[in-house]
Motif scaffolding. Structure first.
Motif, PDB file in Angstrom:
ATOM      1  N   TYR A 299       0.836  -1.303   0.076  1.00 54.73           N
ATOM      2  CA  TYR A 299       0.058   0.436  -0.499  1.00 54.73           C
ATOM      3  C   TYR A 299       1.133   1.437   0.085  1.00 54.73           C
TER       4      TYR A 299
ATOM      5  N   GLN B 215       1.595   3.383  -3.784  1.00 58.21           N
ATOM      6  CA  GLN B 215       0.991   4.071  -4.240  1.00 58.21           C
ATOM      7  C   GLN B 215       1.864   5.833  -4.384  1.00 58.21           C
ATOM      8  N   GLN B 216       1.236   6.586  -5.315  1.00 59.76           N
ATOM      9  CA  GLN B 216       1.654   7.664  -5.588  1.00 59.76           C
ATOM     10  C   GLN B 216       0.747   8.588  -4.666  1.00 59.76           C
ATOM     11  N   HIS B 217      -0.653   8.188  -4.245  1.00 62.92           N
ATOM     12  CA  HIS B 217      -1.179   9.362  -3.811  1.00 62.92           C
ATOM     13  C   HIS B 217      -0.613   9.248  -2.052  1.00 62.92           C
TER      14      HIS B 217
ATOM     15  N   LEU C  40      -1.275   8.534   1.202  1.00 61.63           N
ATOM     16  CA  LEU C  40      -2.480   8.127   1.787  1.00 61.63           C
ATOM     17  C   LEU C  40      -2.822   8.176   3.325  1.00 61.63           C
ATOM     18  N   GLN C  41      -4.060   8.990   3.473  1.00 66.25           N
ATOM     19  CA  GLN C  41      -4.332   9.478   5.164  1.00 66.25           C
ATOM     20  C   GLN C  41      -4.682   9.010   5.935  1.00 66.25           C
TER      21      GLN C  41
ATOM     22  N   LEU D 192      -7.608   3.712   6.134  1.00 69.70           N
ATOM     23  CA  LEU D 192      -6.928   4.632   4.772  1.00 69.70           C
ATOM     24  C   LEU D 192      -7.336   5.314   3.449  1.00 69.70           C
TER      25      LEU D 192
ATOM     26  N   ALA E 255      -6.855   7.553   0.197  1.00 68.83           N
ATOM     27  CA  ALA E 255      -5.751   8.475  -0.821  1.00 68.83           C
ATOM     28  C   ALA E 255      -6.344   9.918  -1.049  1.00 68.83           C
TER      29      ALA E 255
ATOM     30  N   GLN F  95      -6.329  13.222  -2.961  1.00 68.65           N
ATOM     31  CA  GLN F  95      -6.609  13.557  -4.236  1.00 68.65           C
ATOM     32  C   GLN F  95      -6.008  14.810  -4.411  1.00 68.65           C
TER      33      GLN F  95
ATOM     34  N   ARG G 204       0.436  14.387  -3.895  1.00 71.05           N
ATOM     35  CA  ARG G 204       1.623  13.651  -4.894  1.00 71.05           C
ATOM     36  C   ARG G 204       2.993  12.998  -4.256  1.00 71.05           C
TER      37      ARG G 204
ATOM     38  N   ASP H  21       2.322   5.520   7.522  1.00 68.09           N
ATOM     39  CA  ASP H  21       1.225   6.318   7.222  1.00 68.09           C
ATOM     40  C   ASP H  21       0.902   7.776   8.750  1.00 68.09           C
TER      41      ASP H  21
END
Length: 241
Positions: A60, A63-65, A67-68, A75, A77, A79, A82, A131
Motif C-alpha cells: 500500500y 501508491q503515488q497518492h 494516504l491518509q 486509509l 488517498a 486527491q 502526491r 502513514d
C-alpha cells in the motif's frame, strides 16, 4: 433594444462552465518528498562498508497518492497531493543518506551490490507501515535483520515509532521523515559493533598423533625348533699284549 436569445444564454453558460473546469484541471497538484533533516554527505573514504538492503515496503506504500489514516483505521488517498518520486524510492534514498551520515562513511551501497562487493555488515529492512492522518500521528512499523561479513545473523529487531504533528499534509510528511531518521539512528548504533568486529582468526590445523611403528615380526617356521644332536668325543686308549 437588444434581445438576448435563450440559445445564446445557454452557450454562454456552457463556455463559462468549461472555462472553470479547465482552470481546475490546470491547477498544479503539490508534490512531496521525505526530508533528510540535518544529514550531510560524509567525507571519509575509508569508513565501514555496509550493504543497505534489500529494503522491502508494504504494497500500500507503493501508491503515488499520499494516504491518509482515518480515525477508524481506514486509509483514504489524498486527491490534492502526491509523492514526487514514490514513497518506496524515497525510503531507499533516505535510509542510504541517513546511515552514511551517521556512520561517517562513503562506502555504503544499496542492494543489490555489484559482483565482488565485500561488506563489513549488511542490514535487511522490512517496513510494514508508514502513514499518518489529519488527526492521527505518523506511525512507523518495521523489522531489521543485521548480518556480519560472513553472512551470519547478528541482530534482529521489531520496532514501532510514533511522531505527532499539527495536521496539514506538509507537517505529516515532515513527521514521517522524522520517523525514518529515528530508525536510521537506531540502526547505525546496531551496525557499528558488527561492522568494526575483527575477522575471526582461523584455527591452525591440528597435528595428527604419531603412529607407532610396528615391530618386525620373526619369519614363521614350519614347526617347533628341534635341537641338533652333536657327536660327543670320548678319548679312549686301547692296550695290546
Amino acid at each position: 433594444m437588444t434581445v438576448v436569445r435563450p440559445l445564446a444564454l445557454l452557450l454562454t453558460a456552457l463556455l463559462m462552465l468549461s472555462g472553470c473546469g479547465l482552470l481546475q484541471q490546470q491547477k498544479p497538484v503539490p508534490l512531496y518528498q521525505l526530508d533528510s533533516g540535518e544529514a550531510v554527505t560524509p567525507t571519509r573514504d575509508n569508513g565501514v562498508t555496509v550493504l543497505v538492503g534489500p529494503i522491502s515496503v508494504a504494497d500500500y506504500l507503493r501508491q503515488q497518492h499520499l494516504l491518509q489514516r482515518q480515525a477508524d483505521g481506514s486509509l483514504v488517498a489524498a486527491q490534492n497531493a502526491r509523492w514526487a518520486s514514490g514513497l518506496a524510492n524515497d525510503i531507499d534514498q533516505q535510509m542510504l543518506r541517513q546511515l552514511a551520515w551517521r556512520l561517517d562513511s562513503q562506502r555504503l551501497v544499496l542492494a543489490p551490490a555489484a559482483p565482488g562487493f565485500s561488506a563489513d555488515a549488511q542490514v535487511m529492512l522490512t517496513i510494514t507501515r508508514l502513514d499518518s492522518g489529519p488527526t492521527q500521528p505518523a506511525v512507523l512499523e518495521a523489522q531489521w535483520r543485521l548480518l556480519d561479513r560472513r553472512g551470519q545473523l547478528r541482530d534482529s529487531r521489531l520496532i514501532r515509532l510514533e511522531e505527532a504533528h499539527g495536521g496539514p499534509l506538509a507537517e505529516q510528511v515532515k513527521a514521517q521523515s522524522t520517523l525514518l531518521q529515528r530508525l536510521a539512528a537506531e540502526l547505525a548504533v546496531a551496525i557499528q559493533p558488527v561492522a568494526a568486529a575483527d575477522e575471526p582468526t582461523p584455527e591452525p590445523p591440528r597435528k595428527k598423533p604419531p603412529v607407532a611403528k610396528a615391530k618386525p615380526q620373526e619369519p614363521a617356521t614350519a614347526g617347533p625348533k628341534i635341537p641338533v644332536a652333536e657327536p660327543i668325543k670320548i678319548d679312549t686308549e686301547v692296550f695290546r699284549f
